[in-house]
Design an enzyme around this catalytic site. Sequence first.
Site, PDB file in Angstrom:
ATOM      1  N   VAL A   1       4.482  34.223  31.005  1.00 48.84           N
ATOM      2  CA  VAL A   1       5.667  33.996  30.190  1.00 48.84           C
ATOM      3  C   VAL A   1       6.356  32.805  30.836  1.00 48.84           C
ATOM      4  O   VAL A   1       6.964  32.919  31.893  1.00 48.84           O
ATOM      5  CB  VAL A   1       6.603  35.216  30.136  1.00 48.84           C
TER       6      VAL A   1
ATOM      7  N   TYR B   1      10.942  43.241  32.880  1.00 52.42           N
ATOM      8  CA  TYR B   1      11.168  41.909  33.451  1.00 52.42           C
ATOM      9  C   TYR B   1      11.822  42.100  34.812  1.00 52.42           C
ATOM     10  O   TYR B   1      12.990  42.479  34.909  1.00 52.42           O
ATOM     11  CB  TYR B   1      12.051  41.092  32.509  1.00 52.42           C
TER      12      TYR B   1
ATOM     13  N   LYS C   1       6.783  41.399  33.301  1.00 49.06           N
ATOM     14  CA  LYS C   1       6.947  39.975  33.591  1.00 49.06           C
ATOM     15  C   LYS C   1       7.456  39.870  35.021  1.00 49.06           C
ATOM     16  O   LYS C   1       8.563  40.317  35.335  1.00 49.06           O
ATOM     17  CB  LYS C   1       7.931  39.333  32.608  1.00 49.06           C
TER      18      LYS C   1
ATOM     19  N   THR D   1      16.154  32.057  28.850  1.00 50.85           N
ATOM     20  CA  THR D   1      15.924  30.678  28.437  1.00 50.85           C
ATOM     21  C   THR D   1      16.394  30.458  27.005  1.00 50.85           C
ATOM     22  O   THR D   1      16.624  29.321  26.589  1.00 50.85           O
ATOM     23  CB  THR D   1      14.435  30.315  28.594  1.00 50.85           C
TER      24      THR D   1
END
Length: 299
Positions: free
Chosen positions: A210, A142, A170, A54
């Site tokens: 998150v 992640y 995550k 992001t």
Amino acid sequence: MAPTSTPQTPFGRVLTAMVTPFTVDGALDLDGAQRLAVHLVDAGNDGLVVNGTTGESPTTSDAEKARLVRAVVEAVGDRAHVVAGVGTNDTHHSIELARQAETAGAHGLLTVTPYYSKPPQEGLVRHFTAIADATGLPVMLYDIPGRSGVPLSLETLVRLGEHPRIVANKDAKGDLSAASWAIARSGLAWYSGDDMLNLPLLSVGAVGFVSVVGHVVAGELRAMLEAFLAGDHGKAVTLHQSLLPVFTGMFRTQGVITSKAALNLQGLPAGPLRLPLVDATDAEIEQLRKDLAAGGVHL
């Protein structure tokens, strides 16, 4: 001084994967990044992830990444956990980014599963272990197979959880059954990486989020989480349902595009996107306004 953490919540509970503000001519906007970081922490985030997807990490240079970490730590590092994205599909490059982030003052590292290469599980174990061995910082894995092409298996998560600095995951796998087993067996602190599943993942043992929608509804996310933790599950469900239009609207197109559009509408630092991403169209912005308004966010 870094904010207080616990083994259960090593990076706080409500984190936003922050966009990287650019100036109108596409340059890194460090002043804007600091102002946005302060706004997000004031709004209810106790952690920020910078240089993630992001944050348009594929199109920012290593030098820009270091400058961004340093600026955000300077702005909010005493009030919020600043986690630096360092994941690539090149282990050596990821190690370099991890050491650079540590030098810049990051409190932790986010390491995405190597994308495109499709390594076997043994390669994933060695990749993440090498990164974790390279610094003294805690690491959040992640797991996002929709982008990386390869999921982290249960056994891999259990093995990686044995490393003293690999402390969290995550989860953007979208599989509550897999998450349930991994939370039970790995000992990793679990963070939702899929906003629509924030509440469901709390119900199977996640400790926080998150988030992308934390750019606009961090306070509501925190209220939902606190209601759940207090045992007021009815209130948590009500808050979750009230946010459904926001969850939907922020992902009608790529999340960076909608996040920057929403921030720009509020007069907050965001700026344009770097190719291959493109700014939201007028039609997309109008639809985003409608979605956010349906969720109680009026821009």
